[in-house]
Design a protein around this motif. Structure first.
Motif, PDB file in Angstrom:
ATOM      1  N   LYS A  24      54.332 -21.038 -16.411  1.00 17.81           N
ATOM      2  CA  LYS A  24      53.934 -22.232 -15.685  1.00 17.81           C
ATOM      3  C   LYS A  24      52.926 -22.991 -16.555  1.00 17.81           C
ATOM      4  O   LYS A  24      52.290 -22.364 -17.418  1.00 17.81           O
ATOM      5  N   ARG A  46      43.128 -25.453 -24.665  1.00 18.83           N
ATOM      6  CA  ARG A  46      44.312 -25.904 -23.920  1.00 18.83           C
ATOM      7  C   ARG A  46      43.989 -26.298 -22.474  1.00 18.83           C
ATOM      8  O   ARG A  46      44.774 -27.002 -21.848  1.00 18.83           O
ATOM      9  N   ASP A  48      47.472 -26.425 -15.053  1.00 17.18           N
ATOM     10  CA  ASP A  48      47.139 -25.023 -15.301  1.00 17.18           C
ATOM     11  C   ASP A  48      46.821 -24.248 -14.028  1.00 17.18           C
ATOM     12  O   ASP A  48      47.261 -23.112 -13.860  1.00 17.18           O
ATOM     13  N   TYR A  66      49.014 -23.340  -8.713  1.00 17.15           N
ATOM     14  CA  TYR A  66      48.930 -22.188  -7.800  1.00 17.15           C
ATOM     15  C   TYR A  66      48.590 -22.648  -6.379  1.00 17.15           C
ATOM     16  O   TYR A  66      49.096 -22.088  -5.406  1.00 17.15           O
ATOM     17  N   TYR A  84      46.090 -17.226  -7.729  1.00 15.78           N
ATOM     18  CA  TYR A  84      47.178 -16.693  -8.575  1.00 15.78           C
ATOM     19  C   TYR A  84      47.445 -15.220  -8.293  1.00 15.78           C
ATOM     20  O   TYR A  84      48.538 -14.726  -8.531  1.00 15.78           O
TER      21      TYR A  84
HETATM   22  O1  LIG Z   1      47.833 -19.051 -14.893  1.00 20.28           O
HETATM   23  C1  LIG Z   1      46.631 -18.918 -14.976  1.00 20.28           C
HETATM   24  O2  LIG Z   1      46.022 -18.029 -14.188  1.00 20.28           O
HETATM   25  C2  LIG Z   1      44.749 -17.527 -14.523  1.00 20.28           C
HETATM   26  C3  LIG Z   1      43.860 -18.573 -15.109  1.00 20.28           C
HETATM   27  O3  LIG Z   1      42.662 -17.985 -15.566  1.00 20.28           O
HETATM   28  C4  LIG Z   1      44.555 -19.251 -16.270  1.00 20.28           C
HETATM   29  O4  LIG Z   1      43.776 -20.320 -16.769  1.00 20.28           O
HETATM   30  C5  LIG Z   1      45.855 -19.824 -15.814  1.00 20.28           C
HETATM   31  O5  LIG Z   1      46.587 -20.300 -16.926  1.00 20.28           O
END
Ligand SMILES: O=C1OC[C@@H](O)[C@H](O)[C@H]1O
Ligand SMILES: NC(=O)C1=CN([C@@H]2O[C@H](COP(=O)(O)OP(=O)(O)OC[C@H]3O[C@@H](n4cnc5c(N)ncnc54)[C@H](OP(=O)(O)O)[C@@H]3O)[C@@H](O)[C@H]2O)C=CC1
Length: 392
Positions: free
Chosen positions: A114, A189, A202, A206, A293
């Motif tokens: 993702k 990034r 990023d 979620y 996440y």
């Molecule tokens: O997908 C992710 O989950 C955890 C986060 O710390 C990270 O930046 C992100 O890319």
């Protein structure tokens, strides 16, 4: 008669950064002893670095891959390896379109990190290519395959909290600095537009995942969402905070997806300040606690139980031999089962849903005036793009 031998999925790992290490170590766990999975297993066949062969070799040593695993000095060589069934794309989101297309063009199944792409059009093109090549393709939103997500979706479907009318979900990481910046260098990034940086692609994905998996995913007749967004831009041009209201008028439902690089979901960064996700229904609520996440607890509060709360805790199992377990193995198991069964997409995150979420993020960023460079937004595949060759 069903075979007792687990189906083995053979992986090629594209890139050698943080998530490549984390995911590949999950692949190397023993499914049976770690998570009581007996029908599928995983084999790491090769890894590739766009930097150098040495980097790929060091990666394989670091994660304690079997000595049979090959190191490649280019993504091109990786996707050409006939022993590999599926490529895991673990590059920054800026690279996903070109890298995933490189693998699909080579006829490989693909699990792509993702956010799936930078633009909705890129995501459409990848799905079209997967259809054309008749291969499996999935966005690596690992949260969808965690037992807590499955349980929460089942609870909602069983009517435990009635009709869900509103979901508020947050993933914010608390990186504010007193000098007005955030604690990622401008080249990182997370904030670098050249790498499709920003909170939404990023982290906000979620928050949207919870909004979508608890509402849109469960809609019998899918309704196109309306989107209103507020975007705070960072000095690099990427978004540092984005709040989105997603509305489904026919269903009378609304989702509020929040993300910020400055604030944290919980003030102590442990998310104790309240639920990261609040799912509100006509007959009660579900509160999900922990980072969106990988949350580890939910509470159900039913109106008809006089506010009585049921709390359910989850944990991430570890392979005792490797002393490792991050929770990404469940999505890998999903890939293995889909490919074993000839499925081209996952029912838990169908292509159509990834495309709608991508369109929501694109619309939010458009409303906030966030733009990314042509090199990473083009939807024209180029095997020689620096994003594929690593020649930056
Ligand atoms: O997908 C992710 O989950 C955890 C986060 O710390 C990270 O930046 C992100 O890319
Ligand atoms: N599901 C999850 O929990 C997580 C998912 N992610 C996702 O994974 C992806 C990668 O994130 P992460 O591993 O943290 O990133 P890293 O910066 O740690 O690694 C990215 C890797 O991509 C390769 N790469 C190719 N070109 C570039 C470039 N121009 N700049 C930087 N790297 C490049 C490099 O590997 P090489 O040189 O070997 O080719 C690099 O090591 C992102 O899309 C992110 O959203 C990230 C963290 C958690």
């Amino acid at each position: 008669m069903a075979s007792n031998t687990p189906f083995t999925l053979k992986w090629g790992i594209m890139a050698t950064g943080w998530i490549a290490e984390t995911f590949t170590q999950d692949l190397l766990t023993n499914p049976a002893t770690t998570r009581d999975v007996h029908d599928v297993r995983h084999e790491v066949v090769a890894a590739a670095s766009s930097s150098s062969k040495q980097r790929a070799e060091e990666f394989l040593v670091k994660i304690k891959a079997p000595s049979s695993a090959k190191a490649y000095a280019s993504y091109r060589e990786l996707v050409a390896d006939p022993k590999i069934d599926i490529i895991y794309v673990a590059t920054p989101h800026s690279h996903h379109f070109q890298n995933a297309m490189l693998a699909l063009e080579a006829g490989k199944n693909v699990l792509c990190e993702k956010a799936l792409t930078v633009t909705a059009s890129q995501a459409h093109k990848l799905v079209q290519k997967a259809k054309e090549k008749n291969v499996f393709f999935m966005e690596a939103v690992w949260t969808r395959y965690q037992p807590i997500s499955i349980k929460v979706r089942e609870l909602i479907q069983s009517g435990a909290i009635g009709t869900v009318y509103r979901v508020v979900a947050d993933l914010s990481v608390g990186n504010d600095k007193p000098d007005g910046t955030v604690s990622f260098p401008d080249t990182n990034r997370m904030v670098n537009p050249d790498l499709a940086g920003g909170a939404l692609l990023d982290l906000g994905i979620y928050s949207l995942t919870w909004v979508f998996q608890t509402m849109y995913h469960l809609q019998k007749e899918k309704e196109k969402p309306k989107v209103v967004a507020a975007v705070q831009k960072y000095h690099t041009g990427a978004d540092e905070a984005t709040s989105i209201i997603v509305q489904w008028p026919q269903h009378k439902s609304q989702g509020i997806a929040l993300t910020s690089l400055r604030l944290a979901t919980g003030v102590d960064n442990e998310n104790t300040a309240g639920p990261a996700i609040r799912i509100q229904g006509s007959g009660g609520e579900i509160h999900v606690t922990g980072p969106a996440y990988r949350p580890l607890q939910y509470k159900v509060i039913r109106s008809d139980a006089g506010g009585k709360m049921e709390t359910v805790d989850f944990s991430i199992p570890k392979d005792p031999e490797r002393d490792w377990g991050h929770g990404m193995f469940w999505e890998a198991d999903e890939c293995a089962r889909c490919i074993r069964d000839g499925k081209k997409e996952s029912e838990s995150l169908p292509w159509e849903e990834s495309l709608v979420i991508m369109a929501v993020m694109e619309e939010a960023l458009k409303q906030g005036g966030v733009t990314y460079p042509d090199l990473i937004t083009t939807d024209v595949f180029d095997a020689q793009s620096p994003l594929n060759t690593g020649k930056r």
